[in-house]
Design a protein around this motif. Structure first.
Motif, short mmCIF file in Angstrom:
data_model
loop_
_atom_site.label_atom_id
_atom_site.label_comp_id
_atom_site.label_asym_id
_atom_site.label_seq_id
_atom_site.Cartn_x
_atom_site.Cartn_y
_atom_site.Cartn_z
N SER A 188 0.95 -1.14 -0.01
CA SER A 188 0.01 0.05 -0.10
C SER A 188 0.78 1.36 0.13
O SER A 188 0.69 2.12 -0.60
CB SER A 188 -0.93 -0.14 1.21
N VAL A 189 1.77 0.88 0.96
CA VAL A 189 2.86 2.24 0.98
C VAL A 189 3.55 2.67 -0.54
O VAL A 189 3.67 3.64 -1.08
CB VAL A 189 3.99 2.23 1.80
N GLN A 190 3.94 1.35 -1.32
CA GLN A 190 4.50 1.37 -2.42
C GLN A 190 3.40 2.22 -3.47
O GLN A 190 3.87 3.07 -4.11
CB GLN A 190 4.71 0.23 -3.40
N ALA A 191 2.11 1.99 -3.64
CA ALA A 191 1.12 2.39 -4.53
C ALA A 191 1.05 3.88 -4.17
O ALA A 191 0.88 4.80 -4.94
CB ALA A 191 -0.19 1.79 -4.15
N LEU A 192 1.09 4.52 -2.67
CA LEU A 192 0.97 5.79 -2.44
C LEU A 192 2.10 6.33 -2.91
O LEU A 192 1.96 7.60 -3.47
CB LEU A 192 0.80 5.99 -0.97
N VAL A 193 3.32 6.04 -2.69
CA VAL A 193 4.48 6.44 -3.31
C VAL A 193 4.44 6.87 -4.78
O VAL A 193 4.94 7.82 -5.27
CB VAL A 193 5.69 5.75 -2.87
N SER A 194 3.99 5.79 -5.48
CA SER A 194 3.98 6.07 -6.83
C SER A 194 2.94 6.92 -7.26
O SER A 194 3.27 7.79 -8.11
CB SER A 194 3.33 4.64 -7.35
#
Length: 194
Positions: free
Chosen positions: A130-136
């Protein structure tokens, strides 16, 4: 030759010269030539002295020159108004686009701030995917802000150019108006009329 015959011949010669002057004025108007005393005299085949000394010829020439100047002045005013309107419209369009871009940038920055706050909150409570999606998403928003900033800068440059062109056009117009006033003053000094 008698005096009466000489006077009649001279009057006939004067009538012919006046007719030549009228023909010359008509030709110059049709050809859109410059209506000046010298141009009319040259076209009519008479001397400039005749145009100044003969009251009928002088009246016709003065009327033709004044009419030509007023037509030229009106044409210059219309051209000026047309140019000024286009530059004013461009400047207004650039200002409108600049205002729109500034609002969009402000909105995007607020959204980025909100998302950054959520990201920090989620970073502490959410697993890595989820963090990776938000960072993207955050990265794409940063790219959008950079793009909007570039558009904003470009619109500011266009607005500056439009304003500069408008100032140049205003200065040019003022110079042309001064020239027209000087020409009118010189013409009134030459003809002796206000």
């Amino acid at each position: 030759m008698t005096t009466a015959a000489a006077l009649a011949a001279r009057q006939e010669q004067t009538r012919q010269k006046i007719a030549q002057v009228e023909t010359a004025i008509a030709q110059l108007r049709r050809e859109r030539g410059q209506l000046t005393v010298r141009a009319i005299a040259a076209r009519a085949g008479v001397s400039a002295t005749f145009l100044y000394e003969n009251s009928q010829a002088r009246t016709r020439v003065q009327a033709a020159v004044a009419d030509s100047r007023s037509h030229h002045d009106q044409s210059a005013v219309e051209t000026h108004e047309r140019i000024e309107a286009t530059w004013r419209e461009r400047a207004l369009n650039a200002e409108t686009e600049l205002t729109r871009a500034q609002k969009e940038i402000f909105t995007q920055r607020q959204r980025i701030g909100e998302l950054m706050g959520r990201l920090r909150d989620l970073d502490q409570t959410v697993p890595g995917e989820s963090v990776q999606a938000l960072v993207s998403e955050n990265t794409s928003l940063k790219h959008r802000v950079q793009q909007l900033t570039r558009e904003h800068r470009l619109l500011q440059e266009r607005l500056g150019g439009s304003r500069s062109n408008l100032r140049f056009a205003d200065k040019r117009i003022a110079d042309l108006e001064a020239q027209l006033l000087e020409t009118a003053a010189a013409a009134s000094d030459t003809t002796g009329q206000p």
